[in-house]
Design a protein around this motif. Structure first.
Motif, mmCIF file in Angstrom:
data_model
loop_
_atom_site.group_PDB
_atom_site.id
_atom_site.type_symbol
_atom_site.label_atom_id
_atom_site.label_comp_id
_atom_site.label_asym_id
_atom_site.label_seq_id
_atom_site.Cartn_x
_atom_site.Cartn_y
_atom_site.Cartn_z
ATOM 1 N N VAL A 48 1.060 -1.282 0.010
ATOM 2 C CA VAL A 48 -0.060 -0.055 0.044
ATOM 3 C C VAL A 48 0.759 1.163 -0.173
ATOM 4 N N SER A 49 0.345 2.025 -0.771
ATOM 5 C CA SER A 49 1.422 3.656 -1.107
ATOM 6 C C SER A 49 1.300 3.994 0.267
ATOM 7 N N GLY A 50 2.429 4.639 0.776
ATOM 8 C CA GLY A 50 2.714 5.343 1.920
ATOM 9 C C GLY A 50 2.853 4.400 3.073
ATOM 10 N N ILE A 51 2.562 3.182 3.059
ATOM 11 C CA ILE A 51 2.863 2.254 4.083
ATOM 12 C C ILE A 51 3.960 1.290 3.641
ATOM 13 N N HIS A 52 3.996 0.594 2.740
ATOM 14 C CA HIS A 52 4.879 -0.228 2.148
ATOM 15 C C HIS A 52 5.948 0.422 1.131
ATOM 16 N N PHE A 53 5.528 1.564 0.757
ATOM 17 C CA PHE A 53 6.627 2.250 -0.068
ATOM 18 C C PHE A 53 6.259 3.655 -0.180
ATOM 19 N N TYR A 54 7.266 4.629 -0.615
ATOM 20 C CA TYR A 54 6.891 5.955 -0.665
ATOM 21 C C TYR A 54 6.310 6.282 -2.103
ATOM 22 N N PRO A 55 5.529 7.025 -2.210
ATOM 23 C CA PRO A 55 4.439 7.102 -3.141
ATOM 24 C C PRO A 55 5.371 7.691 -4.481
ATOM 25 N N ASP A 56 6.455 8.131 -4.149
ATOM 26 C CA ASP A 56 7.155 8.869 -5.434
ATOM 27 C C ASP A 56 8.225 7.641 -5.922
ATOM 28 N N VAL A 57 8.214 6.497 -5.462
ATOM 29 C CA VAL A 57 9.165 5.232 -5.645
ATOM 30 C C VAL A 57 9.137 5.267 -7.118
ATOM 31 N N SER A 58 10.292 4.765 -7.690
ATOM 32 C CA SER A 58 10.256 4.519 -9.217
ATOM 33 C C SER A 58 9.218 3.407 -9.760
ATOM 34 N N PRO A 59 8.303 3.658 -10.501
ATOM 35 C CA PRO A 59 7.167 2.553 -10.777
ATOM 36 C C PRO A 59 8.121 1.218 -11.106
ATOM 37 N N GLU A 60 9.165 1.500 -12.004
ATOM 38 C CA GLU A 60 9.765 0.301 -12.098
ATOM 39 C C GLU A 60 10.347 -0.803 -11.037
ATOM 40 N N SER A 61 10.841 -0.010 -9.840
ATOM 41 C CA SER A 61 11.439 -0.823 -8.650
ATOM 42 C C SER A 61 9.919 -1.258 -8.103
ATOM 43 N N LEU A 62 8.884 -0.498 -8.011
ATOM 44 C CA LEU A 62 7.751 -0.864 -7.440
ATOM 45 C C LEU A 62 7.120 -2.355 -8.110
ATOM 46 N N GLY A 63 7.254 -2.463 -9.460
ATOM 47 C CA GLY A 63 6.805 -3.567 -10.020
ATOM 48 C C GLY A 63 7.696 -4.644 -9.778
ATOM 49 N N GLY A 104 9.449 -3.491 -14.784
ATOM 50 C CA GLY A 104 9.946 -3.914 -13.487
ATOM 51 C C GLY A 104 9.499 -5.171 -13.196
ATOM 52 N N PHE A 105 8.194 -5.542 -13.136
ATOM 53 C CA PHE A 105 7.477 -6.936 -13.059
ATOM 54 C C PHE A 105 7.780 -7.954 -13.866
ATOM 55 N N ALA A 106 7.644 -7.402 -15.087
ATOM 56 C CA ALA A 106 8.091 -8.497 -16.134
ATOM 57 C C ALA A 106 9.515 -9.081 -16.403
ATOM 58 N N LYS A 107 10.189 -8.025 -16.040
ATOM 59 C CA LYS A 107 11.863 -8.472 -15.959
ATOM 60 C C LYS A 107 12.106 -9.586 -15.164
ATOM 61 N N LEU A 108 11.493 -9.480 -13.702
ATOM 62 C CA LEU A 108 11.742 -10.463 -12.560
ATOM 63 C C LEU A 108 11.042 -11.709 -13.284
ATOM 64 N N ALA A 109 9.584 -11.594 -13.593
ATOM 65 C CA ALA A 109 8.845 -12.653 -13.767
ATOM 66 C C ALA A 109 9.292 -13.516 -14.841
ATOM 67 N N ASN A 110 10.183 -12.880 -15.988
ATOM 68 C CA ASN A 110 10.668 -13.518 -17.058
ATOM 69 C C ASN A 110 11.802 -14.391 -16.522
ATOM 70 N N GLY A 111 12.470 -13.722 -15.742
ATOM 71 C CA GLY A 111 13.763 -14.377 -14.881
ATOM 72 C C GLY A 111 13.507 -15.690 -14.418
ATOM 73 N N TYR A 112 12.249 -15.558 -14.127
ATOM 74 C CA TYR A 112 12.081 -17.222 -13.321
ATOM 75 C C TYR A 112 10.915 -18.015 -13.987
ATOM 76 N N GLY A 113 10.526 -17.543 -15.147
ATOM 77 C CA GLY A 113 9.735 -18.370 -16.145
ATOM 78 C C GLY A 113 8.293 -18.181 -15.759
ATOM 79 N N VAL A 114 7.821 -17.252 -15.029
ATOM 80 C CA VAL A 114 6.650 -17.083 -14.463
ATOM 81 C C VAL A 114 5.596 -16.334 -15.053
ATOM 82 N N GLN A 115 4.553 -17.066 -15.443
ATOM 83 C CA GLN A 115 3.382 -16.285 -16.272
ATOM 84 C C GLN A 115 2.421 -15.560 -15.433
ATOM 85 N N LEU A 116 2.131 -14.449 -15.972
ATOM 86 C CA LEU A 116 0.981 -13.391 -15.439
ATOM 87 C C LEU A 116 -0.355 -14.008 -15.940
#
Ligand code: ADP
Ligand code: MG
Length: 321
Positions: A48-63, A104-116
């Motif tokens: 949740v924004s403001g609790i688990h991450f800063y609202p201005d964190v880079s979206p790529e890092s958040l993914g 950011g999400f896809a790069k990590l998912a693809n690294g582990y062969g995980v499908q959305l």
């Protein structure tokens, strides 16, 4: 609603197709084939924004992080990641933001062969829920409950980096840190220890991933297993930055209670020591023995000189010897 179709377009081609996905994004539910000799490990986490991450964190890092913290839970079970679903609540349809998040999400998912394979998209205050699914051979999953008296206690990687990064940010940069880029990466881009978890399946008697701090998470193992432990404080592996901050401030509380480490803590019988050093070399990841399991309940932290050390946080009185 056209905007929302656009979002779905982002997601439907985000990760490569797996042969065990009969039906992925686009219908009312996904249809997934579980291998016959495996059980499904399922875990979910919300940021949740403001609790688990800063609202201005880079979206790529958040993914990256939204998926990483979930894969870390699978790692702690010794599960092989397979599928993921994503529930996104967004304050607006900001395409550059969504595109970077997906990157950011896809790069990590693809690294582990995980499908959305599905998800949900709604308008509202920024919040991200990810559910991961992985496979464990029947009877082989790592649990919190198997630690035995006499077992060694290990951790992967080093601890306290994310907590120091947070402290640095929250103090407005008032505390000096040696390697700011490294600490930021450790806070925003944790690397789930999936390979270590898989290798430990045959060896470890218990495992957990460290999200709430070593003391709290190791205590979960101790309570589930009905044992106690002695933690040798100075054996805890530290980065240069954290070691330097300890030299200045000599307070271990942040290292052992700070959280957001996403390293694995596990127990294993002494006979496996050689295998652990082989695994260390194979993975290029430090795996360090930091203590041992005892019969006496509770968690005792000792320093090199034999003195007991008690953390400062009031919540941790139960660590008193
Ligand atoms: P329904 O109205 O039947 O719940 P939706 O319109 O919410 O379906 O979603 C349509 C399809 O798009 C579904 O297959 C759903 O899983 C997928 N989907 C929606 N949002 C996401 C998302 N954020 N990530 C992945 N898939 C999504
Ligand atoms: Mg439907």
């Amino acid at each position: 609603m056209a905007e929302f179709n656009l979002i779905k377009d982002y997601f439907s081609a985000l990760t490569p197709a797996r042969s065990d996905v009969q039906l992925g994004i686009g219908d009312d539910a996904a249809l997934l084939q579980i291998p016959q000799d495996k059980v499904l490990a399922v875990s979910i986490d919300t940021l949740v924004s403001g609790i688990h991450f800063y609202p201005d964190v880079s979206p790529e890092s958040l993914g990256h992080k939204a998926l990483a913290v979930n894969l870390s839970d699978l790692a702690a079970m010794g599960a092989q990641p397979a599928w993921v679903t994503l529930a996104l609540t967004l304050p607006e349809v900001d395409e550059p933001w969504i595109s970077a998040f997906c990157g950011g999400f896809a790069k990590l998912a693809n690294g582990y062969g995980v499908q959305l394979v599905g998800g949900d998209t709604t308008l509202g205050p920024l919040s991200i829920t990810v559910q991961v699914h992985g496979f464990v051979p029947v009877g082989e999953g790592l649990r919190r409950s198997g630690a035995q008296v006499g077992d060694d206690i290990y951790v992967t990687g080093c601890l306290g980096d994310a907590a120091l990064a947070l402290y640095h940010i929250e103090s407005g940069g008032a505390v000096d840190v040696l390697d700011r880029a490294y600490l930021k990466r450790r806070l925003e881009r944790p690397e789930p220890r999936v390979e270590a978890g898989l290798a430990l399946r045959q060896m470890a008697t218990s495992a957990i991933d460290i999200s709430d701090g070593l003391l709290a998470d190791l205590t979960h193992i101790l309570q589930s297993s009905g044992v106690g432990a002695c933690l040798e404080l100075e054996k805890i592996p530290l980065s240069r930055s954290v070691a330097d901050s300890l030299r200045i401030e000599d307070d271990w509380t942040r290292v052992v209670a700070g959280g957001d480490d996403y390293e694995l803590c596990f127990t294993l019988p002494e006979v496996h020591r050689m295998q652990i050093s082989e695994l260390e070399n194979q993975l290029g990841l430090p795996i360090t023995r930091i203590g041992y399991i005892e019969e006496k309940a509770g968690l005792r932290c000792v320093k090199q000189d034999g003195a007991f050390w008690v953390p400062e946080h009031a919540g941790y009185q139960h660590f008193a010897p």
